[in-house]
Scaffold this motif. Sequence first.
Motif, PDB file in Angstrom:
ATOM      1  N   ARG A 103     -33.475 -37.271 -30.446  1.00 59.07           N
ATOM      2  CA  ARG A 103     -34.179 -37.322 -31.738  1.00 59.07           C
ATOM      3  C   ARG A 103     -33.572 -36.400 -32.784  1.00 59.07           C
ATOM      4  O   ARG A 103     -33.918 -36.473 -33.965  1.00 59.07           O
ATOM      5  CB  ARG A 103     -35.649 -36.949 -31.535  1.00 59.07           C
ATOM      6  CG  ARG A 103     -36.429 -37.941 -30.672  1.00 59.07           C
ATOM      7  CD  ARG A 103     -37.831 -37.434 -30.414  1.00 59.07           C
ATOM      8  NE  ARG A 103     -37.814 -36.248 -29.549  1.00 59.07           N
ATOM      9  CZ  ARG A 103     -38.812 -35.377 -29.480  1.00 59.07           C
ATOM     10  NH1 ARG A 103     -39.881 -35.524 -30.244  1.00 59.07           N
ATOM     11  NH2 ARG A 103     -38.726 -34.344 -28.653  1.00 59.07           N
ATOM     12  N   LYS A 104     -32.665 -35.533 -32.360  1.00 59.17           N
ATOM     13  CA  LYS A 104     -32.103 -34.539 -33.268  1.00 59.17           C
ATOM     14  C   LYS A 104     -31.256 -35.170 -34.370  1.00 59.17           C
ATOM     15  O   LYS A 104     -31.256 -34.688 -35.517  1.00 59.17           O
ATOM     16  CB  LYS A 104     -31.255 -33.548 -32.464  1.00 59.17           C
ATOM     17  CG  LYS A 104     -30.557 -32.507 -33.320  1.00 59.17           C
ATOM     18  CD  LYS A 104     -29.591 -31.673 -32.502  1.00 59.17           C
ATOM     19  CE  LYS A 104     -28.833 -30.697 -33.382  1.00 59.17           C
ATOM     20  NZ  LYS A 104     -27.817 -29.932 -32.644  1.00 59.17           N
TER      21      LYS A 104
ATOM     22  N   ASP B 164     -31.463 -37.684 -36.264  1.00 60.79           N
ATOM     23  CA  ASP B 164     -32.154 -38.167 -37.460  1.00 60.79           C
ATOM     24  C   ASP B 164     -33.012 -37.043 -38.041  1.00 60.79           C
ATOM     25  O   ASP B 164     -34.031 -36.673 -37.448  1.00 60.79           O
ATOM     26  CB  ASP B 164     -33.028 -39.370 -37.108  1.00 60.79           C
ATOM     27  CG  ASP B 164     -33.665 -40.000 -38.337  1.00 60.79           C
ATOM     28  OD1 ASP B 164     -33.491 -39.464 -39.454  1.00 60.79           O
ATOM     29  OD2 ASP B 164     -34.340 -41.034 -38.176  1.00 60.79           O
ATOM     30  N   PRO B 165     -32.649 -36.480 -39.193  1.00 63.59           N
ATOM     31  CA  PRO B 165     -33.424 -35.381 -39.788  1.00 63.59           C
ATOM     32  C   PRO B 165     -34.881 -35.745 -40.052  1.00 63.59           C
ATOM     33  O   PRO B 165     -35.728 -34.851 -40.152  1.00 63.59           O
ATOM     34  CB  PRO B 165     -32.677 -35.102 -41.097  1.00 63.59           C
ATOM     35  CG  PRO B 165     -31.286 -35.599 -40.860  1.00 63.59           C
ATOM     36  CD  PRO B 165     -31.444 -36.794 -39.968  1.00 63.59           C
ATOM     37  N   ALA B 166     -35.166 -37.039 -40.169  1.00 62.58           N
ATOM     38  CA  ALA B 166     -36.548 -37.452 -40.405  1.00 62.58           C
ATOM     39  C   ALA B 166     -37.459 -37.075 -39.234  1.00 62.58           C
ATOM     40  O   ALA B 166     -38.678 -36.964 -39.393  1.00 62.58           O
ATOM     41  CB  ALA B 166     -36.604 -38.961 -40.647  1.00 62.58           C
ATOM     42  N   ASN B 167     -36.862 -36.889 -38.041  1.00 58.22           N
ATOM     43  CA  ASN B 167     -37.653 -36.509 -36.870  1.00 58.22           C
ATOM     44  C   ASN B 167     -37.940 -35.015 -36.796  1.00 58.22           C
ATOM     45  O   ASN B 167     -38.821 -34.584 -36.047  1.00 58.22           O
ATOM     46  CB  ASN B 167     -36.916 -36.921 -35.587  1.00 58.22           C
ATOM     47  CG  ASN B 167     -36.811 -38.416 -35.421  1.00 58.22           C
ATOM     48  OD1 ASN B 167     -37.713 -39.157 -35.790  1.00 58.22           O
ATOM     49  ND2 ASN B 167     -35.701 -38.875 -34.860  1.00 58.22           N
ATOM     50  N   HIS B 168     -37.206 -34.223 -37.562  1.00 61.02           N
ATOM     51  CA  HIS B 168     -37.290 -32.773 -37.421  1.00 61.02           C
ATOM     52  C   HIS B 168     -38.676 -32.199 -37.719  1.00 61.02           C
ATOM     53  O   HIS B 168     -39.155 -31.334 -36.976  1.00 61.02           O
ATOM     54  CB  HIS B 168     -36.231 -32.104 -38.290  1.00 61.02           C
ATOM     55  CG  HIS B 168     -34.842 -32.335 -37.803  1.00 61.02           C
ATOM     56  ND1 HIS B 168     -33.737 -31.681 -38.331  1.00 61.02           N
ATOM     57  CD2 HIS B 168     -34.348 -33.147 -36.829  1.00 61.02           C
ATOM     58  CE1 HIS B 168     -32.647 -32.085 -37.712  1.00 61.02           C
ATOM     59  NE2 HIS B 168     -32.993 -32.983 -36.799  1.00 61.02           N
TER      60      HIS B 168
ATOM     61  N   LEU C  78     -32.026 -27.507 -33.861  1.00 58.38           N
ATOM     62  CA  LEU C  78     -32.144 -28.615 -34.809  1.00 58.38           C
ATOM     63  C   LEU C  78     -31.326 -28.384 -36.078  1.00 58.38           C
ATOM     64  O   LEU C  78     -30.761 -29.332 -36.639  1.00 58.38           O
ATOM     65  CB  LEU C  78     -33.611 -28.822 -35.192  1.00 58.38           C
ATOM     66  CG  LEU C  78     -34.557 -29.354 -34.120  1.00 58.38           C
ATOM     67  CD1 LEU C  78     -35.970 -29.457 -34.673  1.00 58.38           C
ATOM     68  CD2 LEU C  78     -34.101 -30.709 -33.599  1.00 58.38           C
ATOM     69  N   LYS C  79     -31.255 -27.142 -36.526  1.00 62.71           N
ATOM     70  CA  LYS C  79     -30.743 -26.868 -37.870  1.00 62.71           C
ATOM     71  C   LYS C  79     -29.355 -26.242 -37.922  1.00 62.71           C
ATOM     72  O   LYS C  79     -28.813 -26.039 -39.021  1.00 62.71           O
ATOM     73  CB  LYS C  79     -31.730 -25.951 -38.610  1.00 62.71           C
ATOM     74  CG  LYS C  79     -33.128 -26.544 -38.765  1.00 62.71           C
ATOM     75  CD  LYS C  79     -33.111 -27.846 -39.549  1.00 62.71           C
ATOM     76  CE  LYS C  79     -34.518 -28.388 -39.781  1.00 62.71           C
ATOM     77  NZ  LYS C  79     -34.502 -29.674 -40.549  1.00 62.71           N
TER      78      LYS C  79
ATOM     79  N   SER D 137     -25.215 -25.832 -36.068  1.00 57.51           N
ATOM     80  CA  SER D 137     -24.206 -26.419 -35.188  1.00 57.51           C
ATOM     81  C   SER D 137     -23.994 -25.512 -33.985  1.00 57.51           C
ATOM     82  O   SER D 137     -24.390 -24.338 -33.980  1.00 57.51           O
ATOM     83  CB  SER D 137     -22.894 -26.579 -35.940  1.00 57.51           C
ATOM     84  OG  SER D 137     -22.360 -25.302 -36.270  1.00 57.51           O
TER      85      SER D 137
END
Length: 368
Positions: free
Chosen positions: A71-72, A74-78, A131-132, A134
């Motif tokens: 899910r990572k 797609d930023p919409a999932n964050h 998530l945010k 690298s």
Amino acid sequence: MSQLSTRLLSLDVFRGATVAAMILVNNPGDWGHIYPPLEHSVWHGCTFADLIFPSFLFMVGVSIVYAMESRKADPANHPKILSTALRRTLVLIALSLVTQLLFHPGLATLRLPGVLQRIALVFFICTVLYLKTSQKTRDWLIAILLIGYYLLLSYTPVPGQGAPDINAEDKNIGAWLDRLIFTPDHLWVFSKTWDPEGLLGTLPAIVTGLIGIRAGTWLKRKDRDDSTKVSWLFTLGFVAIVIGLIWGLFFPINKALWTSSFVLYTGGFGLMVLAACYWLIDVHGHKRITGFFVPFGVNAITAYMLSMYIPHYLNKLTFGTANKTLYDVLFKGWLTPVNASLGMAVFWVLVVWLVMWVLYRKKIIIKV
């Protein structure tokens, strides 16, 4: 609650073994009679018992990758992932505080730091970083946090004291910060001048979680074969242990302070154990050794909570006119003190395992 799904079996085994070891260490029959490896170091050093908590935090990092990688992208999932992580963080903290109040009522001396609090904070912060940022950024962050923590503890003057002294429990900047923020009444009950799960020590504990994320990310790569993955995990683990031992010569390995050398030493241990479990279990299919540990591994927090509640209440039972406890009846009368104490600890491991086995057989995972 949710049904069991496809999981990394080696991770469940490693986590389950860690939880079983945690129960064993935390529940002796007699705190005055314990085999040395099952006792925490008095201050500097590292025993078997000292490896348990960092191994669990290491696996928190690995689990973040396996739970969130799909899910990572797609930023919409964050936002949903972060809100769920925050809820779990708050629930873990609440569980710790409520348990304390049930066992020892009274807000005036409620301990604010703790094991579950540290797990919760490491989980949430590592989730945000996973998530945010690298992997390269996280690698740099590992170095910055470890070196920065070393400089803070070794060279930062302590207000009202002057030069820090990491050879004393309460004469470093971390202990001073805990007394300032939490006040002595809300610190570890056995000290009140410092806390082994203090606030500043959460910084290097985050690194333990980040090492787990690094391991999980490496295992999930599809452009490397299993032998390469295992070889690199072993190599990285060995290098981390060596650097930790060298660093420990002037910044001692210390669980209570969660020193940078402790992070590398225990992180290296986690990397090598996970590599061995992955190679034996997931790659070569040696699963006969997994049966006992998996029920603990898939319900780790539940097992940890039950390991506090079950002994606490069953130890209140008394038998006969002599008011003998379970420990007296089962072990104390016929074993040497140290073996009786160990026997009681093993008994609690088996009792909690039985509950976990029932949940596992019913394919139930209790999530906080």
